[in-house]
Write an enzyme that holds these catalytic residues in place. Sequence first.
Site, short mmCIF file in Angstrom:
data_model
loop_
_atom_site.label_atom_id
_atom_site.label_comp_id
_atom_site.label_asym_id
_atom_site.label_seq_id
_atom_site.Cartn_x
_atom_site.Cartn_y
_atom_site.Cartn_z
N LYS A 1 0.84 -1.21 0.00
CA LYS A 1 0.00 0.00 0.00
C LYS A 1 0.87 1.25 0.00
O LYS A 1 0.78 2.11 0.88
CB LYS A 1 -0.95 0.00 1.19
CG LYS A 1 -1.95 -1.13 1.15
CD LYS A 1 -3.03 -0.99 2.18
CE LYS A 1 -4.05 -2.10 2.08
NZ LYS A 1 -3.51 -3.44 2.44
N ALA B 1 9.79 10.19 -4.71
CA ALA B 1 11.17 9.70 -4.53
C ALA B 1 11.20 8.48 -3.61
O ALA B 1 11.93 7.51 -3.85
CB ALA B 1 12.04 10.82 -3.97
N THR B 2 10.38 8.53 -2.56
CA THR B 2 10.38 7.40 -1.61
C THR B 2 9.61 6.21 -2.19
O THR B 2 10.04 5.06 -2.05
CB THR B 2 9.77 7.86 -0.26
OG1 THR B 2 10.45 9.03 0.15
CG2 THR B 2 9.91 6.79 0.80
N GLY C 1 -15.06 -13.65 2.60
CA GLY C 1 -14.91 -14.51 3.79
C GLY C 1 -15.07 -13.70 5.06
O GLY C 1 -16.13 -13.15 5.33
N GLN D 1 -14.42 -10.80 6.10
CA GLN D 1 -14.97 -9.44 6.05
C GLN D 1 -16.38 -9.40 5.47
O GLN D 1 -16.97 -8.34 5.35
CB GLN D 1 -14.06 -8.52 5.24
CG GLN D 1 -12.70 -8.29 5.87
CD GLN D 1 -11.87 -7.32 5.03
OE1 GLN D 1 -12.17 -6.14 4.93
NE2 GLN D 1 -10.84 -7.84 4.40
N GLY E 1 -17.58 -10.55 2.33
CA GLY E 1 -17.81 -10.61 0.88
C GLY E 1 -18.03 -12.04 0.41
O GLY E 1 -17.55 -13.00 1.02
N LYS F 1 -18.45 -15.79 -5.28
CA LYS F 1 -19.04 -15.86 -6.63
C LYS F 1 -19.52 -14.49 -7.11
O LYS F 1 -19.29 -14.08 -8.25
CB LYS F 1 -20.18 -16.86 -6.64
CG LYS F 1 -20.59 -17.23 -8.04
CD LYS F 1 -21.48 -18.42 -8.09
CE LYS F 1 -21.75 -18.75 -9.56
NZ LYS F 1 -22.56 -19.92 -9.72
N ARG G 1 -7.80 -14.90 6.15
CA ARG G 1 -8.12 -15.65 7.38
C ARG G 1 -9.03 -16.84 7.16
O ARG G 1 -8.86 -17.86 7.85
CB ARG G 1 -8.71 -14.68 8.41
CG ARG G 1 -7.68 -13.73 8.99
CD ARG G 1 -8.33 -12.57 9.68
NE ARG G 1 -9.02 -11.69 8.76
CZ ARG G 1 -9.80 -10.67 9.11
NH1 ARG G 1 -9.99 -10.40 10.38
NH2 ARG G 1 -10.37 -9.90 8.20
#
Length: 215
Positions: A64, A70-71, A175, A177, A179, A182, A195
């Site tokens: 993320k 630059a970093t 799963g 969370q 969602g 399919k 998980r």
Amino acid sequence: MKIKNNLILAMDIMELQKAEKVCETIGNQIDTIKIGYPLTLAEGIKTIKIFKENYNYQIICDYKVADIPATNSKIAEQTFKNGADGIITHGFVGEDSVKACQDKADEYNKDLFLLTEMSHPGAKRFLQKDADEIAKMGVEMGIKNYVAPATRINRLKEIREIVGKDSFIISPGVGKQGGEAKKTLEYANAIIVGRSIYESENPKKATEDIIKSTK
Ligand code: XMP
């Protein structure tokens, strides 16, 4: 990126030995895992090469990335130099920061995944407002790979409409969370599951069940 069974395992186990045990149990049902800060900080960036060499997996690094150009460039350089096949970059930091990662991905001939809206409830307050603009920016920049949430199918659908049918969307939030696999795959090219697999008593069966549920 081609992803076996449209399933990416989010490997957030913080002990390499335990993580490898899960891989051995699951076998060749998957060919792609996502590594983030939990495993990288616990066991080091060497884990990328270990999973590639021992299991022949493709590795997406969920770092993320959200810093100044630059970093960002340095973070992406280290990630690809250590063998990653893809990197997840935040979009809210703006075009120049994303471009720094995109340039590194191009240099290494690897994939950049642009994070639009996140899957957790807190994302609604700030990130959701700008997610469509982030997706539009990605399209303008020629980005082909995106991350969008499995927890809000309407938002996933809207982001798909923005990035177009030929873009590649990976979707976390299936799963634990809430969602559904399919339903998510109606709009995403691959689901990300953590998980529900690695915390399961039987990760092999949990993986089989998820794959079956997508057919
Ligand atoms: P679980 O255990 O919830 O793991 O199946 C989900 C994995 O995905 C990550 N995650 C995200 N990564 N954008 C991302 O780039 C998101 O919106 C997002 N939501 C969850 C999470 O860190 C875990 O590795």
